[in-house]
Write an enzyme that holds these catalytic residues in place. Structure first.
Site, short mmCIF file in Angstrom:
data_model
loop_
_atom_site.label_atom_id
_atom_site.label_comp_id
_atom_site.label_asym_id
_atom_site.label_seq_id
_atom_site.Cartn_x
_atom_site.Cartn_y
_atom_site.Cartn_z
N CYS A 2 -1.83 5.98 -32.58
CA CYS A 2 -1.04 5.07 -33.38
C CYS A 2 -1.83 3.80 -33.72
O CYS A 2 -2.43 3.19 -32.85
CB CYS A 2 0.27 4.65 -32.73
SG CYS A 2 1.39 6.02 -32.44
N ARG A 27 -6.61 6.49 -35.85
CA ARG A 27 -5.84 6.45 -34.60
C ARG A 27 -4.65 7.39 -34.61
O ARG A 27 -4.01 7.60 -33.57
CB ARG A 27 -5.34 5.02 -34.33
CG ARG A 27 -6.43 4.01 -34.22
CD ARG A 27 -5.85 2.63 -33.94
NE ARG A 27 -5.22 2.59 -32.65
CZ ARG A 27 -5.84 2.29 -31.52
NH1 ARG A 27 -7.12 2.00 -31.54
NH2 ARG A 27 -5.20 2.28 -30.38
N TRP A 75 0.64 8.80 -34.28
CA TRP A 75 0.26 10.02 -33.58
C TRP A 75 1.48 10.34 -32.72
O TRP A 75 1.80 9.63 -31.78
CB TRP A 75 -0.98 9.79 -32.71
CG TRP A 75 -1.50 11.04 -32.09
CD1 TRP A 75 -2.35 11.95 -32.66
CD2 TRP A 75 -1.22 11.52 -30.75
NE1 TRP A 75 -2.61 12.96 -31.77
CE2 TRP A 75 -1.93 12.73 -30.60
CE3 TRP A 75 -0.44 11.06 -29.70
CZ2 TRP A 75 -1.89 13.48 -29.43
CZ3 TRP A 75 -0.39 11.80 -28.54
CH2 TRP A 75 -1.11 12.99 -28.41
N ASN A 101 3.27 1.53 -30.35
CA ASN A 101 2.24 2.48 -29.92
C ASN A 101 2.40 2.62 -28.41
O ASN A 101 2.49 1.62 -27.71
CB ASN A 101 0.85 1.89 -30.25
CG ASN A 101 -0.28 2.68 -29.64
OD1 ASN A 101 -0.14 3.87 -29.38
ND2 ASN A 101 -1.40 2.03 -29.41
N GLY A 102 2.45 3.87 -27.92
CA GLY A 102 2.58 4.09 -26.47
C GLY A 102 3.79 4.95 -26.18
O GLY A 102 4.32 5.62 -27.08
N GLU A 484 -20.67 20.02 -24.93
CA GLU A 484 -20.40 19.08 -26.03
C GLU A 484 -20.45 19.80 -27.38
O GLU A 484 -19.61 19.57 -28.26
CB GLU A 484 -21.39 17.91 -25.97
CG GLU A 484 -21.31 16.91 -27.09
CD GLU A 484 -19.96 16.18 -27.20
OE1 GLU A 484 -19.12 16.30 -26.31
OE2 GLU A 484 -19.78 15.49 -28.23
N LYS A 488 -17.24 19.98 -29.93
CA LYS A 488 -17.29 19.53 -31.33
C LYS A 488 -16.78 20.64 -32.25
O LYS A 488 -16.06 20.39 -33.21
CB LYS A 488 -18.73 19.15 -31.73
CG LYS A 488 -19.19 17.83 -31.20
CD LYS A 488 -18.58 16.69 -31.97
CE LYS A 488 -18.32 15.45 -31.18
NZ LYS A 488 -17.67 15.37 -29.97
N GLU A 491 -12.89 21.08 -31.94
CA GLU A 491 -12.05 20.03 -32.52
C GLU A 491 -12.19 19.94 -34.04
O GLU A 491 -11.25 19.56 -34.71
CB GLU A 491 -12.27 18.68 -31.85
CG GLU A 491 -13.63 18.06 -32.03
CD GLU A 491 -13.79 16.76 -31.27
OE1 GLU A 491 -12.83 16.00 -31.15
OE2 GLU A 491 -14.91 16.50 -30.80
N HIS A 507 -22.12 35.96 -14.14
CA HIS A 507 -20.98 35.94 -13.21
C HIS A 507 -19.65 36.08 -13.94
O HIS A 507 -18.61 35.76 -13.39
CB HIS A 507 -21.00 34.63 -12.40
CG HIS A 507 -22.25 34.48 -11.58
ND1 HIS A 507 -22.55 35.29 -10.52
CD2 HIS A 507 -23.30 33.64 -11.72
CE1 HIS A 507 -23.72 34.94 -10.00
NE2 HIS A 507 -24.20 33.95 -10.72
N LYS A 608 -8.08 9.15 -32.32
CA LYS A 608 -9.32 8.69 -31.73
C LYS A 608 -9.15 8.02 -30.38
O LYS A 608 -9.92 8.21 -29.48
CB LYS A 608 -10.01 7.72 -32.69
CG LYS A 608 -11.36 7.27 -32.18
CD LYS A 608 -12.42 7.34 -33.21
CE LYS A 608 -13.79 7.17 -32.61
NZ LYS A 608 -14.38 8.44 -32.21
#
Ligand code: F6R
Length: 613
Positions: A2, A27, A75, A101-102, A484, A488, A491, A507, A608
């Site tokens: 947000c 955000r 968000w 936000n939250g 990583e 990437k 996402e 294994h 983000k």
């Protein structure tokens, strides 16, 4: 998670707020909305989807001129991302508009209380309760700030709340607990935002708000108190970058721009920290030599990409300093009753400095008596503010949701810390300490060389863009690089991708191999004790029909006959290789998503800065 903007001043509030939301859209982009105060009334517009939808709505149904406004990009946490749940939320009598936000954890109790009092709630959000509580509170409170303080005393959870009132034009009031909020001090105008990027085009003068504080802005005043009205001391600072740093600067995508900025980001993070003899100095580290000498254990906590930086740091710290180092997912850390003492150093790595899991992990560590060092990219954010010391990465603003330049600078900061610790403790690095520090100084130029190979990596991505799944393998510091690379791809290209330690293949994961499956292999430099073992892994993978894509040193010919594709990396010391090996994987994921037609800078479901647990 947000984005929030508030404005009071002579400009058209709507323009300032929309421009701020554009810079904060990273955000959250599930919905967007604005509220403005004019002629003793509040007008709102809100729309599901990206900011462009809201702009189209305002085009169809314009808002009146106004000098006071708030805006939100969401968000979603409570309630689907639709028009009704979009912020702002307005009280029944239309006098109050709220953005948030939250997560308000006790919202269910508060909602039931409101319903019992006859209030009709319109949305499924936790936020709406604040609008109704504040409207009721305003019957007895003397002003909006007083009212918000009283309401905040009733809320639990994490929140940044920004409110306006129809009868008080030229006033915006906000409160924060565990969620980001900064104030921008202008001349005859003032701003509120989740991030300085929202107002950087207007002012570079920013004020950090502390925990549990309320701020009231008017065009000429900024008043900060705690939740009980006592005046609060605040920290004012100047933002060191300008608006152009948060623009695309000729690139199609923020991510492409940020990938290209990596040599500079590395150089900026190293600037002034290694002298000509290879000696490392770290201003702001906040820990004395005696404290560093007495540390018995290091625990690194972080999330996502920052966690991968922590994994790389573990190899460097243990090799160079011989201090035991663990790496923990911040979201797991405090829930497993970890052993923390005053001779444990906890390092929190976070680009945003606001990630709730990482923040809670570091608070927990401090409560147990451990010292906390932050590695952070956002000046004045909560994590460094609450830490004993900080090593700032100087990546500049990272706007694309997928982290790139912040990751490389986090790795650099970790190396610097490891070298500094080795220096203080006199452990040397195994190799010549000054030589490796000087090598680190050359990594920026080496990353630049990798960027020159971008076109070949793009062609490769186009060639295999139909793949259903891609595996990444590596050993030593190549293992976190593999993780990583897979993250990437997940996402950005929304596809199955997994990273493994190459030694683990046999294994279990080897059963996944089938004809044509792309396997990307990060090969350690020649001479590394694992080099030949991973060359054997490449053969095993190829023998089972997989397509082998191999990242190897410039002159490593041992892999030639087993690789379907080779991506060449400049030579560098073993432990520094992630800085060059990660870059092709970023470009690869970016291109895969582009070929598939996905939104690279704002991938679905993500945001983000993850300010909820
Ligand atoms: C992935 C990514 C995330 C972040 C994670 C932590 O590309 O960006 O995995 O790394 O959410 O964020 P910070 O570093 O802000 O704590």
């Amino acid at each position: 998670m947000c984005g929030i903007v508030g404005y009071v001043g002579p400009k058209q509030a709507l323009d300032v707020v929309i421009e701020g939301l554009r810079r904060l859209e990273y955000r959250g982009y599930d919905s967007a909305g604005v509220a403005i105060v004019a002629d003793h009334r509040i007008d709102t517009r809100k729309k599901a989807g990206k900011l462009a939808n809201l702009e189209a709505e305002i085009e169809l149904d314009p808002l009146p001129a106004s000098h006071t406004g708030i805006g939100h990009t969401r968000w979603a946490t409570h309630g689907a991302p639709n028009d009704v749940n979009a912020h702002p939320h307005v009280s029944e009598d239309g006098t109050i508009a709220v953005i948030h936000n939250g997560i308000i954890e006790n919202f269910a109790v508060l909602r039931d209380e409101l319903i019992a009092n006859g209030v009709k709630l319109r949305s499924e959000t936790d936020t709406e309760v604040v609008a109704h509580l504040l409207a009721a509170q305003m019957k007895t409170s003397s002003n909006l700030a007083d009212g918000l303080r009283a309401v905040c005393q009733r809320l639990t959870g994490a929140f940044t709340i920004v409110v306006v009132h129809s009868e008080t034009p030229d006033v915006v009031v906000a409160a924060r607990r565990n969620s980001p909020l900064v104030v921008g001090r202008g001349v005859g105008e003032n701003f509120l935002a989740s991030d300085v990027a929202a107002f950087i085009a207007h002012t570079r003068n920013a004020i950090e708000l502390g925990q549990d504080q309320v701020v009231e802005i008017t065009p000429d005043s900024i008043t900060v108190t705690d939740f009980f009205g006592a005046p609060a001391t605040v920290h004012e600072y100047e933002v060191t970058w300008d608006a152009s740093a948060a623009e695309k600067g000729g690139y199609d995508l923020f991510m492409l721009k940020e990938i290209a900025e990596q040599p500079k980001a590395i150089a900026d993070t190293l600037l002034g920290r290694i002298d000509a003899t290879g000696k490392v100095s770290l201003e702001g580290i906040g820990l004395s030599d005696d404290e560093l000498k007495s540390m018995k254990k290091i625990i690194i906590t972080a999330c996502g990409t920052a966690y991968h930086a922590g994994m790389i740091a573990k190899y460097a710290i243990e090799h160079w300093t011989r201090v035991p180092c663990e790496v923990e997912l911040a979201s797991e850390f405090r829930y497993r009753d970890p052993i923390l003492t005053d001779d444990t150093l906890v390092i929190s790595i976070s680009q945003s400095g606001e990630t709730m899991d990482t923040l809670m992990a570091m608070r927990y560590a401090r409560e147990q008596g451990s010292k906390v060092l932050a590695i952070c990219n956002s000046n004045g954010s909560t994590i460094p503010r609450e830490s004993d010391g900080v090593i700032y990465t100087h990546a500049g603003p990272e706007v694309a949701v997928a982290s790139t330049k912040a990751f490389l600078t986090q790795i650099v900061a970790c190396y610097l810390f490891a070298m500094y610790l080795a220096q203080v403790r006199g452990t040397g690095f195994g190799e010549s300490s000054s030589d490796i520090a000087l090598e680190l100084g050359r990594m920026s130029a080496k990353v630049d060389l990798v960027l020159d190979t971008s076109e070949a990596i793009r062609e490769l991505a186009q060639e295999i863009s139909d793949a259903q799944s891609i595996l990444f393998i590596g050993r030593s510091v190549g293992f976190p690089v593999a993780l990583e690379g897979a993250l990437k791809l997940k996402e950005l290209a929304y596809m199955h991708a997994e990273g493994f330690a190459a030694g683990e293949l046999k294994h279990g994961p080897i059963a996944l191999l089938e004809e044509g499956l792309p396997v990307i292999v990060v090969v350690p430099p020649q001479g590394h004790e694992l080099h030949d073992k991973i060359v054997s892994n490449i053969q095993e993978v190829r023998a089972r029909g997989a397509k082998t894509i191999v990242l190897a040193e410039d002159d490593d010919m041992t892999i030639n006959e087993f690789a379907h594709h080779i991506i060449r990396l400049p030579k560098c010391p073993d432990l520094l290789q992630p800085l060059v090996a990660t870059v092709p994987l970023q470009i690869f994921a970016c291109e895969m998503a582009t070929v598939k037609g996905y939104d690279v800078d704002q991938p679905r479901n993500l945001a983000k800065s993850v300010t909820v647990e």
